[in-house]
Design a protein around this motif. Structure first.
Motif, PDB file in Angstrom:
ATOM      1  N   VAL D  81      33.366 -36.558 175.322  1.00 24.66           N
ATOM      2  CA  VAL D  81      34.412 -36.149 176.259  1.00 24.66           C
ATOM      3  C   VAL D  81      34.593 -34.639 176.201  1.00 24.66           C
ATOM      4  CG1 VAL D  81      36.885 -36.265 176.711  1.00 24.66           C
ATOM      5  CG2 VAL D  81      35.619 -38.353 176.250  1.00 24.66           C
ATOM      6  N   THR D  82      34.655 -34.101 174.968  1.00 23.11           N
ATOM      7  CA  THR D  82      34.815 -32.648 174.831  1.00 23.11           C
ATOM      8  C   THR D  82      33.677 -31.907 175.514  1.00 23.11           C
ATOM      9  OG1 THR D  82      35.972 -32.903 172.745  1.00 23.11           O
ATOM     10  CG2 THR D  82      34.948 -30.787 173.150  1.00 23.11           C
ATOM     11  N   GLY D  83      32.444 -32.341 175.242  1.00 23.87           N
ATOM     12  CA  GLY D  83      31.298 -31.668 175.845  1.00 23.87           C
ATOM     13  C   GLY D  83      31.337 -31.734 177.359  1.00 23.87           C
ATOM     14  N   LEU D  84      31.685 -32.906 177.875  1.00 22.92           N
ATOM     15  CA  LEU D  84      31.708 -33.067 179.328  1.00 22.92           C
ATOM     16  C   LEU D  84      32.785 -32.190 179.956  1.00 22.92           C
ATOM     17  CD1 LEU D  84      30.655 -34.440 181.810  1.00 22.92           C
ATOM     18  CD2 LEU D  84      32.190 -36.354 181.396  1.00 22.92           C
ATOM     19  N   LEU D  85      33.969 -32.203 179.335  1.00 27.11           N
ATOM     20  CA  LEU D  85      35.052 -31.381 179.886  1.00 27.11           C
ATOM     21  C   LEU D  85      34.664 -29.907 179.879  1.00 27.11           C
ATOM     22  CD1 LEU D  85      38.269 -33.060 178.474  1.00 27.11           C
ATOM     23  CD2 LEU D  85      37.627 -32.802 180.864  1.00 27.11           C
ATOM     24  N   LEU D  86      34.001 -29.491 178.813  1.00 23.24           N
ATOM     25  CA  LEU D  86      33.589 -28.082 178.751  1.00 23.24           C
ATOM     26  C   LEU D  86      32.619 -27.777 179.888  1.00 23.24           C
ATOM     27  CD1 LEU D  86      33.599 -25.350 177.307  1.00 23.24           C
ATOM     28  CD2 LEU D  86      31.605 -26.125 176.046  1.00 23.24           C
ATOM     29  N   ALA D  87      31.645 -28.679 180.084  1.00 25.44           N
ATOM     30  CA  ALA D  87      30.665 -28.445 181.149  1.00 25.44           C
ATOM     31  C   ALA D  87      31.353 -28.336 182.495  1.00 25.44           C
ATOM     32  CB  ALA D  87      29.639 -29.578 181.173  1.00 25.44           C
ATOM     33  N   LEU D  88      32.444 -29.079 182.659  1.00 29.19           N
ATOM     34  CA  LEU D  88      33.113 -29.081 183.955  1.00 29.19           C
ATOM     35  C   LEU D  88      33.944 -27.822 184.197  1.00 29.19           C
ATOM     36  CD1 LEU D  88      34.263 -32.791 184.325  1.00 29.19           C
ATOM     37  CD2 LEU D  88      32.228 -31.673 185.211  1.00 29.19           C
ATOM     38  N   VAL D  89      34.226 -27.060 183.140  1.00 24.90           N
ATOM     39  CA  VAL D  89      35.045 -25.861 183.360  1.00 24.90           C
ATOM     40  C   VAL D  89      34.254 -24.569 183.184  1.00 24.90           C
ATOM     41  CG1 VAL D  89      37.229 -26.966 182.800  1.00 24.90           C
ATOM     42  CG2 VAL D  89      35.908 -25.901 180.985  1.00 24.90           C
ATOM     43  N   PHE D 101      26.411 -22.828 173.183  1.00 26.86           N
ATOM     44  CA  PHE D 101      27.238 -22.116 172.200  1.00 26.86           C
ATOM     45  C   PHE D 101      28.697 -22.545 172.311  1.00 26.86           C
ATOM     46  CE2 PHE D 101      24.090 -18.644 171.320  1.00 26.86           C
ATOM     47  CZ  PHE D 101      24.149 -18.767 169.955  1.00 26.86           C
ATOM     48  N   GLY D 102      29.169 -22.635 173.553  1.00 25.18           N
ATOM     49  CA  GLY D 102      30.559 -23.042 173.774  1.00 25.18           C
ATOM     50  C   GLY D 102      30.831 -24.411 173.192  1.00 25.18           C
ATOM     51  N   SER D 103      29.898 -25.312 173.431  1.00 24.55           N
ATOM     52  CA  SER D 103      30.034 -26.681 172.955  1.00 24.55           C
ATOM     53  C   SER D 103      30.085 -26.705 171.428  1.00 24.55           C
ATOM     54  CB  SER D 103      28.832 -27.474 173.439  1.00 24.55           C
ATOM     55  OG  SER D 103      29.225 -28.703 173.913  1.00 24.55           O
ATOM     56  N   VAL D 104      29.190 -25.951 170.812  1.00 25.69           N
ATOM     57  CA  VAL D 104      29.131 -25.911 169.350  1.00 25.69           C
ATOM     58  C   VAL D 104      30.438 -25.333 168.794  1.00 25.69           C
ATOM     59  CG1 VAL D 104      27.981 -24.848 167.384  1.00 25.69           C
ATOM     60  CG2 VAL D 104      26.632 -25.779 169.257  1.00 25.69           C
ATOM     61  N   PHE D 105      30.904 -24.276 169.431  1.00 27.03           N
ATOM     62  CA  PHE D 105      32.154 -23.655 168.972  1.00 27.03           C
ATOM     63  C   PHE D 105      33.314 -24.648 169.109  1.00 27.03           C
ATOM     64  CE2 PHE D 105      35.911 -20.990 169.253  1.00 27.03           C
ATOM     65  CZ  PHE D 105      35.664 -20.013 168.300  1.00 27.03           C
ATOM     66  N   SER D 106      33.374 -25.314 170.260  1.00 29.48           N
ATOM     67  CA  SER D 106      34.448 -26.288 170.493  1.00 29.48           C
ATOM     68  C   SER D 106      34.517 -27.290 169.362  1.00 29.48           C
ATOM     69  CB  SER D 106      34.195 -27.090 171.774  1.00 29.48           C
ATOM     70  OG  SER D 106      34.226 -26.275 172.881  1.00 29.48           O
ATOM     71  N   GLY D 128      36.647 -23.883 173.822  1.00 31.67           N
ATOM     72  CA  GLY D 128      35.267 -23.516 174.140  1.00 31.67           C
ATOM     73  C   GLY D 128      35.210 -22.584 175.332  1.00 31.67           C
ATOM     74  N   ARG D 129      35.972 -22.926 176.360  1.00 36.05           N
ATOM     75  CA  ARG D 129      35.956 -22.097 177.549  1.00 36.05           C
ATOM     76  C   ARG D 129      36.549 -20.714 177.266  1.00 36.05           C
ATOM     77  NH1 ARG D 129      36.753 -21.397 183.323  1.00 36.05           N
ATOM     78  NH2 ARG D 129      38.456 -19.904 183.417  1.00 36.05           N
ATOM     79  N   ALA D 130      37.682 -20.693 176.538  1.00 36.34           N
ATOM     80  CA  ALA D 130      38.304 -19.395 176.236  1.00 36.34           C
ATOM     81  C   ALA D 130      37.349 -18.547 175.393  1.00 36.34           C
ATOM     82  CB  ALA D 130      39.620 -19.601 175.493  1.00 36.34           C
ATOM     83  N   PHE D 131      36.641 -19.205 174.498  1.00 35.14           N
ATOM     84  CA  PHE D 131      35.669 -18.502 173.657  1.00 35.14           C
ATOM     85  C   PHE D 131      34.567 -17.898 174.523  1.00 35.14           C
ATOM     86  CE2 PHE D 131      31.443 -19.268 171.655  1.00 35.14           C
ATOM     87  CZ  PHE D 131      31.452 -18.224 170.749  1.00 35.14           C
ATOM     88  N   LEU D 132      34.049 -18.688 175.445  1.00 37.00           N
ATOM     89  CA  LEU D 132      32.975 -18.175 176.302  1.00 37.00           C
ATOM     90  C   LEU D 132      33.480 -17.038 177.180  1.00 37.00           C
ATOM     91  CD1 LEU D 132      31.144 -21.441 177.396  1.00 37.00           C
ATOM     92  CD2 LEU D 132      30.564 -19.841 175.578  1.00 37.00           C
ATOM     93  N   LEU D 133      34.703 -17.208 177.690  1.00 34.74           N
ATOM     94  CA  LEU D 133      35.238 -16.179 178.584  1.00 34.74           C
ATOM     95  C   LEU D 133      35.424 -14.863 177.838  1.00 34.74           C
ATOM     96  CD1 LEU D 133      36.166 -15.698 181.442  1.00 34.74           C
ATOM     97  CD2 LEU D 133      38.470 -16.343 180.770  1.00 34.74           C
ATOM     98  N   ALA D 134      35.846 -14.957 176.579  1.00 34.39           N
ATOM     99  CA  ALA D 134      36.048 -13.734 175.805  1.00 34.39           C
ATOM    100  C   ALA D 134      34.714 -13.162 175.335  1.00 34.39           C
ATOM    101  CB  ALA D 134      36.958 -14.009 174.604  1.00 34.39           C
ATOM    102  N   SER D 135      33.738 -14.041 175.124  1.00 32.74           N
ATOM    103  CA  SER D 135      32.493 -13.579 174.536  1.00 32.74           C
ATOM    104  C   SER D 135      31.485 -13.096 175.555  1.00 32.74           C
ATOM    105  CB  SER D 135      31.864 -14.703 173.715  1.00 32.74           C
ATOM    106  OG  SER D 135      32.630 -14.942 172.577  1.00 32.74           O
ATOM    107  N   TRP D 136      31.313 -13.845 176.602  1.00 30.36           N
ATOM    108  CA  TRP D 136      30.334 -13.481 177.627  1.00 30.36           C
ATOM    109  C   TRP D 136      31.017 -13.423 178.981  1.00 30.36           C
ATOM    110  CZ3 TRP D 136      29.028 -17.032 173.747  1.00 30.36           C
ATOM    111  CH2 TRP D 136      28.099 -16.560 172.816  1.00 30.36           C
TER     112      TRP D 136
END
Lengths: 276, 210, 440, 317, 202, 199
Positions: D81-89, D101-106, D128-136
């Motif tokens: 569920v976490t992975g899917l939600l991340l992919a959707l955002v 990377f986002g998924s692993v961090f999450s 995960g999303r906030a991490f990706l947004l701040a990182s890349w």
């Protein structure tokens, strides 16, 4: 010269603060335990909070009020502790003989069976509440290991028989396991007491026999054979007086159910030493 | 205790940043680049050594009730000295370290050493202690900075204010910028301390087994 | 009607179909009964017969001087074989009088219809109820005479008869109401007289339309007796929830129904009161439901108190699958047993024999904080936290969060998708809190 | 099991059939319409991203549990569920390795370090999303329209790289409702299609897994505030991640308050933050951060919104 | 009371010594710190106006122009903090402005140089609090180069706003801020240039 | 008014002292085991920081600046803060024992809270006027209060969590703080001026 205004400003500021603070300390003086100040001077003053009190002054107050032990500060060495103790006017506890936890039950599943299959919270206390526990003997060890979980020193383990085994070396006689056991099977005993009745059943012999092969049936043979008169019967259970016992081992030999144990070796009760 | 052992304990066993968790604020704030770490660490080491020595020297004549204000004055004097000297001779670094130089005053490492060590021990010991703690902290800062710099920018040892680009390990586009943002500081330090705990725990259990 | 429900609760599988239409059968007298001397809330009784004595049905065999107790009567005629410890439905052994039947079923001389019923005053009525050993037949087995006498400074204005029978599987009360509505109403009238209240409401869940209509037929001419249909929801029959559903009165935390002027009795109790007052018969038998996937012929039975469960299983045709779990009471609040050699007591409302996978508890998963237990809790507690705090031995926090208010209805454990043993934990917490209070 | 012996346990003896894995798989099922919409509009690349995120989340969880000697619990579907939600955002054109990377961090930082399922303080997918947004940030702010031309505004090539909220905020251009409703706009893989999300949400509500308190107080607050500030509330409801966030992220059991009153307070808090960030914040979209901030406040909210115990005597003021 | 005075005296002595030490250190360093600041400024100004060697702070002129502009209600000059005239061998070669346009994370301290021809000769960012990795790319020389050569009279806009400058990917606001600074500088230059008329001491 | 609001909310949310400026981390990690103690600490910090902002502002602008002694800022400020903390403690202890019971015990810990010195230095470097300095002091401490109370509530919840052994204690606290700080990134670039300018 630029030095003069700097010296004056800072010096005066310091002096003003010093005087104001000292004066305020007098004016707003609140009676407090004089020992508190002295203790506070002994403490490291790092206000680290590791003792659980808010800062060193907080701990000093607690010690002075008797709410904390003299050695409550984890950062204080022995010297400071004895200093604080002398301020508080108490002697440090004299080192007494080491006690260790003893498990007073040897009723493993093959010797004292289970009445039912327990399904619920995996703690002895919980099982004890459900129909009095699954063990046939209502005094026997339930074997869910709450004492093992309670031990903070890694001194109790589940032995090969599914019963707890105490590691004498690690045991600090803190008593956590004693509290954790809902059936009072674990007791603290002086480490020098070598002969132990490893049973806690206060039932009559016939019933004990029915539910357990290794329980004390209160037959009184040990009372008779003991050359020192160290054994008495109370509530159908043999009691050894450690003062009189000289660990001759006769009772251990004569006990018909083998519930009296010699604890010379580590893990004597329920451990490997005894398992074979 | 010898000079050497007093010196050594600050570097590993009682490392202020990783073991005693002192001085967290500057540790987190300035560990963006190794150069910052070195600068801040050395500045703090200077203050630490200086204040330790002075406080140790004054320990016999310091009245107990106002020892805290006196410590503060001594420490603050050193800090301001460092601040001024840095501004005069290393203006770029001074600019980067910003508010955290004056805040060395309230860095708990310095206060804690003054209170717990220097006010009770001789000058030589205090010197060793200050030096050890200071260098231990500097090393910790450098370690943390190195990780954050590498992850966050893909470089090592860059000093942009001097126009030195450092060693590029991977391209800027791949770098996870978050490592040099505030969250990255917290998380990297948390994981690093966790990792050290893990190693010590493993060692302890191994020793026990042996 | 807008009333008739409460907050929270759940919808377990009712599984009542197996016995719903089965009329109450009386069983032939068992060869042996085991009558525990402690079947009620309060002080245990002391035997008043000796081993070897001949006893008759209704003869008093146990009594106590304590304020809160209920006498015990022989349920068959025969010889007292032993007075000894015997397993009971509490899971522990308890003192019991074992009677071997002489298979005559002779009634004691004292049992005869009373002719002066109309002239009895409330005190006398309550005295008769006490002597008859009547306790709440819903399960808690609280002595009825005690309930009917309000403490000083308090009084009743309403009597509720609990015919909700919200426990899944059970249908004993249901059958009683369908088959003997007159007895229920007569019992209600006697209880009205004993307590002096002018209003009786019989609360019945709406899934028992036949019971509602049967009682309506009898009660429509009686003044002050009303029938209230209730939402079909567990635990509708819990005292506090019943009072709220019918009267919208909230029993204060730690209080009793009398605090809001109400007394609640089971419909079965009302029938027992009638039998005691009119027929002069003490409580020596009761209706139980024997059901579950394991039993060959599920039945509603009228059995003498003290009949062994193993005998009852025989009467119901034995088991049709290996018995895995024996529950005395309903599946939500009943007590699991470790042997079938236990007697039916006054508080036994049903015997549930379960087998197969349905009885194996699933592994506990981490709490995902879904909050379903909070929604389900009829007492508005926080079961997930109570269980957490109990596990951490933080009993002060348990108390603060109202652990003692828990009625142990089981809704939280039922609904938990992570299969946490919530009720078990809360029960431990309650025991610990009470123990600490008593310790000072 | 030894025959003859009975099983004894505490009451109750009957249990619901709903279990954690069933709830999680229901959530997965409810997210399917949004996934289909994402793949339909953004192509197979979106499918690749979904597969990569779900796969890496599951593998990370299994690996970490194995390393730490804990039981492996990926079969409860929560990592999926976490992975899917991340992919959707995340944006459809995000490089796959960034998503991984986002998924692993999450899973590792936001979930595992806190003790796994049920113990995480913050919603792992959003972390995960906030991490990706701040990182890349560059990758995370690159958008694509499902159809390369935007016929309703020819010649404005900026639209190819801007979401409706960006268009609104920086260019004052309003995308028509019908496009928003079906999801023919730029945005993350799963957030664009309102109808797909609502379908899934309806299923979850029908199954009783999510209540109305959080999503409705959340969306309601956004409507009220945007209307107060003179904006079009319906536009704000349909754009960005609001629907996905309100129905699937804010309602995450673990990270939202358990108390009924707390849920409403939490929803209102999320709504206020989303509206303020959208209107005045540095980001065009605020759903992710709003929910994360309220996640941080969850424990405190619960403390002060304890339900009144039945029968609790009101204290006199 | 004596105790009070004694403690006060001790603190006085300690503080006085501290003060003396600091005063001494300050004595050694203050000139150098001031010199360092001057060097930094000089270097920053030189960077954006290549060729100039000396700079003169034109505060009065700036205030005068600003006052006039605000009277006329002309916006756009508020971003300008300071104005310097650049000279090479006593000859004015251009103007340098320090600006602080509002960026994403607060004002961005920017230096903009305008040559006497009215063209942007250089842009550099002194201090900023933009998002690292995103807005912080305004410090990239490559980005700053995009503004060089733009001459007065043109309004600089980023492409998202329909202008001529490519903004930094994902950092429109930061890019826009730099454009604002450049616009302010060009506008200011125009006013000053007109005011002082060609040929006079500029 | 707008500026004061901007300073206040900026200090609480945008540039939260703990989560984005890294000031006051030690008490943030140390005194956040229980919500009650965190709240007590917060109140004490708000009081002291507000007071210190005002006093140091006067000290700086009335004494140091006229005499050209700005370099004595650090040493002077820390002296003032230390004295202030001690004075406040004594006054409270005498005048209101109940209040002292509630928050007096946290006061000594504030001296070494770098957030206090930090805010006073920031006041000067941002050249705030007296009112702004006071608001900034209260804002900074309120931000500290917000962060520490939220954090304490989270930590109370984490007591029941099965956190990996080596991450227990400070590491997980730091990671939590990091994730909180990540959530607070949502406030970055927030145009408070525009929001409050409307009012």
């Amino acid at each position: 010269m630029t030095v003069i205004p700097a010296v004056l400003t800072l010096g005066l500021t310091g002096a003003v603060f010093g005087i104001v603070l000292a004066a305020a300390a007098k004016k707003f003086h609140v009676e407090q335990d004089p020992r508190q100040d002295k203790i506070c001077l002994c403490l490291p003053g790092a206000n680290c909070g590791a003792c659980g009190f808010p800062g060193c002054a907080g701990l000093a107050q607690a010690i002075a009020a008797g709410d904390a032990a003299c050695n409550a500060c984890p950062a204080c060495g022995g010297e400071m502790v004895s200093k604080i103790a002398s301020i508080m006017g108490i002697e440090l506890p004299i080192q007494t003989e080491k006690k260790v936890a003893r498990v007073l039950c040897q009723g493993s599943d093959d010797k004292s069976g289970l009445r039912y299959i327990y399904d619920g919270i995996h703690r002895c206390k919980a099982m004890n509440e459900i129909a009095g526990g699954a063990k046939s003997c209502v005094y026997g060890c339930l074997g869910l290991g709450s004492c093992v979980d309670a031990c903070a020193f890694d001194a109790i383990h589940m032995g090969p028989l599914g019963l707890p085994v105490v590691d004498d070396l690690n045991c600090t006689s803190c008593g956590l396991c004693v509290e954790a056991c809902p059936r009072d099977i674990i007791q603290l005993m002086p480490i020098s007491q070598q002969v132990v009745v490893a049973c806690n059943s206060k039932e009559k012999g016939a019933k004990v026999r029915r539910v357990c092969k290794i329980g004390c049936i209160g037959c009184g043979i040990c009372v008779k054979v003991c050359p020192n008169g160290a054994i008495t019967l109370r509530d159908n259970l043999a009691i050894i007086d450690p003062e009189k016992c000289d660990a001759c081992g006769i009772c251990v030999e004569k006990c018909p159910t083998k519930c009296i144990v010699m604890t010379k070796e580590p893990n004597a009760i329920n451990g490997v030493a005894n398992a074979g | 205790m010898s000079f050497k052992s007093e010196f050594n304990k600050g570097i590993i066993n009682e490392n202020p940043a990783f073991r005693m968790l002192l001085g967290m604020c500057p540790t987190l704030a300035i560990s963006l680049a190794i150069s910052n770490g070195i600068g801040m660490g050395l500045a703090a080491t200077f203050v630490l050594v200086g204040s330790n020595v002075i406080i140790s020297a004054l320990r016999k004549v310091t009245p107990g009730r106002i020892r805290i204000p006196i410590f503060i004055v001594v420490i603050a004097t050193f800090v301001t000295t460092v601040d001024l000297i840095m501004a005069a001779f290393l203006p770029d670094l001074h600019e980067v370290l910003g508010i955290f130089i004056p805040l060395i005053v309230v860095n708990c490492i310095i206060f804690a050493r003054a209170e717990a060590f220097a006010s009770q021990r001789g000058i030589i010991d205090s010197l060793a202690d200050g030096l050890g703690m200071g260098i231990g902290w500097t090393l910790a800062l450098c370690g943390l900075s190195a990780i954050r710099e590498l992850l966050g920018t893909g470089t090592l040892l860059a000093i942009p204010d001097f126009g030195f680009a450092g060693i590029r390990i991977f391209s800027q586009g791949l770098a996870a910028v978050m490592a040099i943002l505030p969250p990255g500081g917290f998380i990297t330090l948390g994981l690093l301390i966790g990792l050290l705990n893990l190693i010590t725990n493993r060692r302890k259990t191994k020793r026990q087994q042996v | 009607m807008a009333l008739g429900t409460f907050k929270g609760g759940g919808h377990p599988c009712y599984n009542k179909d197996a016995t719903l239409g089965k009329p109450i059968e009386s069983i032939s007298l068992p060869e042996k009964v085991v009558i525990p001397l402690h079947q009620h809330t309060g002080a245990p009784c002391k035997p008043v017969v000796n081993v070897g004595d001949e006893v008759k049905i209704g003869q008093k065999i146990g009594d106590s001087d304590a304020t809160l107790t209920a006498p015990i009567h022989a349920s068959i005629s025969g010889k007292v074989k032993a007075i000894t410890e015997h397993p009971q439905s509490t899971g522990m052994d308890g003192m019991s009088v074992i009677i071997e039947s002489d298979s005559f079923g002779t009634l004691d001389e004292s049992i005869r219809p009373r002719d002066n019923v109309d002239r009895l005053n409330p005190e006398e009525l309550i005295g008769i109820i006490k002597e008859a050993g009547i306790v709440g037949l819903g399960g808690a087995a609280f002595p009825t005479y005690f309930k009917l006498s309000p403490p000083k400074g308090k009084s009743f204005d309403c009597l509720l008869l609990n015919g909700a029978e919200c426990e899944p599987y059970l249908s004993a009360d249901h059958r009683l109401m369908v088959e003997r509505p007159n007895d229920v109403v007569d019992g209600a009238k006697l209880l009205m007289k004993a307590t002096g209240v002018k209003r009786v409401i019989i609360g019945i869940e709406n899934n028992k339309p036949d019971a509602i209509s049967a009682l309506n037929k009898v009660a429509k001419d009686e003044e002050g007796i009303e029938i209230a249909g209730l939402d079909v929801k567990y635990p509708q029959g819990a005292e506090k929830q019943l009072i709220w559903a019918i009267l919208r009165r909230e029993v204060p935390s730690g209080g009793l129904p009398v605090d809001v002027g109400v007394v609640v009795n089971n419909v079965g109790t009302a029938v027992a009161v009638k039998e005691a007052v009119i027929h002069g018969s003490p409580l020596v038998r009761r209706v139980i439901t024997v059901t579950g996937s394991c039993i060959r012929e599920p039945k509603n039975l009228m059995v003498p108190i003290g009949t062994l469960v193993s005998d009852i299983i025989e009467i119901c045709g034995g088991t049709q699958a290996p018995l895995k779990k024996l529950v005395v009471g309903g599946p939500m609040m009943g007590i699991a047993q470790h042997t079938t050699e236990i007697p039916v007591t006054k508080g036994t409302s049903g015997i549930l024999l379960l087998s197969g996978e349905e009885v194996v508890l699933k592994d506990v998963l981490p709490c995902i904080r879904c909050g379903k237990c909070i929604e389900a809790c009829p007492m508005n507690l926080m079961p997930l936290w109570l269980a957490d705090y109990e596990e951490a031995s933080r009993f002060d926090d348990c108390e603060r969060l109202g652990a003692l208010d828990c009625i142990e209805c089981g809704c939280c454990s039922f609904i938990c998708p992570s299969h946490r043993r919530l009720v078990e934990g809360i029960r431990l917490a309650k025991a610990e809190i009470v123990a600490r209070r008593n310790a000072g | 099991m030894e025959s003859g012996k009975l099983i004894v346990s505490s009451s109750p003896h009957q249990f619901t059939a709903i279990s954690t894995p069933i709830i999680m798989s229901d959530v997965l099922f409810a997210l399917m319409p949004a996934c289909f919409a994402g793949v339909w509009f953004f192509g197979l690349r979106a499918l690749g991203m979904i597969a990569a995120c779900v796969g890496s989340a599951v593998v990370t969880e299994a690996l970490l549990q194995k390393l730490c000697g804990k039981p492996i619990t990926v079969s409860d579907y929560s990592a999926a569920v976490t992975g899917l939600l991340l992919a959707l955002v995340v944006p459809p054109d995000l490089p796959i390795w960034v998503g991984v990377f986002g998924s692993v961090f999450s899973i590792s930082i936001a979930k595992f370090t806190f003790g796994g399922l049920g113990h995480n303080i913050f919603n792992p997918a959003l972390i995960g999303r906030a991490f990706l947004l701040a990182s890349w940030p560059v990758f995370m702010t690159k958008w694509r329209w499902p159809i390369q031309e935007a016929p309703w505004m020819p010649g404005f090539d900026a639209v190819t790289t801007a979401t409706p909220l960006v268009l609104m905020k920086h260019f004052n251009v309003k995308v028509p409702y019908n496009m928003l409703f079906f999801g023919k706009v730029a945005g993350t893989i799963g957030e664009t299609s309102a109808i797909a999300i609502l379908l899934g949400a309806a299923y979850l509500m029908y199954r009783g897994h999510i209540g109305i308190r959080i999503p409705f107080s959340f969306i309601g607050t956004v409507v009220v505030i945007t209307a107060l500030f003179g904006q079009d509330p319906l536009f704000h409801v349909l754009t960005g991640g609001l629907l996905l966030g309100a129905f699937f992220m804010a309602t995450d059991y673990v990270t939202s308050p358990v108390t009924p009153k707390g849920k409403v307070a939490y929803g209102i808090g999320c709504g206020v933050l989303v509206a303020l960030i959208r209107l005045y914040g540095g980001y065009p979209e605020g759903v992710c951060y709003a929910i994360l901030i309220m996640n941080a406040a969850t424990a405190l909210i619960e403390r002060y919104t304890l339900p009144r115990k039945f029968g609790e005597v009101k204290k006199l003021a | 009371m004596r105790e009070v005075l004694r403690l006060g005296f001790v603190l006085l002595v300690v503080c006085a010594i501290g003060g003396a030490v600091l005063a001494f250190v300050d004595g050694i360093t203050s000139d150098r710190i001031a010199a360092q600041a001057a060097i930094r400024l000089q270097k920053a100004l030189e960077d954006v106006l290549p060729g100039a060697a000396e700079f003169q702070d034109a505060e009065e002129l700036l205030q005068e122009v600003k006052a006039e502009a605000s009277k006329e209600g002309r916006p756009g000059l508020t971003v300008i903090d300071k104005m310097y005239l650049g000279y090479f061998q006593d000859e004015c070669t251009g103007l340098v402005f320090t600006c602080s346009p509002p960026g994403y994370g607060g004002p961005i301290e920017t230096v903009v140089g305008v040559s006497l021809k009215g063209e942007i000769s250089g842009v550099s960012v002194i201090r900023h609090a933009e998002t690292p990795g995103l807005g912080s790319n305004i410090t990239n020389p490559e980005f700053q180069m995009r503004f060089i050569g733009i001459s007065k009279g043109t309004e600089v806009k980023v492409r998202e706003d329909g202008g001529q400058i490519d903004a930094i990917t994902g950092a429109t606001i930061s890019s826009r801020a730099i454009a604002d600074a450049v616009n302010g500088a060009l506008l200011m230059f125009e006013i000053v240039y007109d005011k002082e008329a060609p040929g006079n001491e500029l | 008014m707008t500026k004061l609001l901007v300073i206040f909310f900026g200090g609480v949310l945008l540039n939260n002292f703990v989560l984005s400026r890294f000031l006051g981390i030690c008490p943030f990690l140390g005194i956040s085991q229980r919500v009650d103690t965190a709240a007590g600490m917060s109140i004490a910090v708000i009081f002291v920081m507000g007071l210190a902002s005002v006093v140091t502002w006067f000290f700086h602008n009335m004494i140091l600046v006229p005499m050209g002694l700005e370099y004595l800022q650090t040493i002077g400020f820390i002296l003032i803060i230390a004295a202030l903390v001690q004075l406040v403690e004594m006054v409270i202890q005498k005048s209101s024992p109940t209040l002292y019971q509630a928050l007096g015990i946290y006061l000594p810990l504030i001296t070494t809270n770098c957030a206090v010195l930090g805010v006073t230095i920031l006041n000067i470097s941002e050249s705030y006027n007296l009112l702004e300095a006071a608001v900034n002091g209260i804002a900074g401490s309120s931000g500290f209060a917000l962060a520490i109370i939220l954090f304490a509530a989270i930590r109370e919840r984490m007591e029941f969590s099965d956190i990996p052994e080596s991450l227990k204690g400070f590491p997980i606290a730091l990671i939590t703080a990091g994730l909180m700080s990540m959530a607070f990134l949502g406030f970055s670039g927030f145009k408070l001026g525009a929001l409050f300018g409307m009012m």
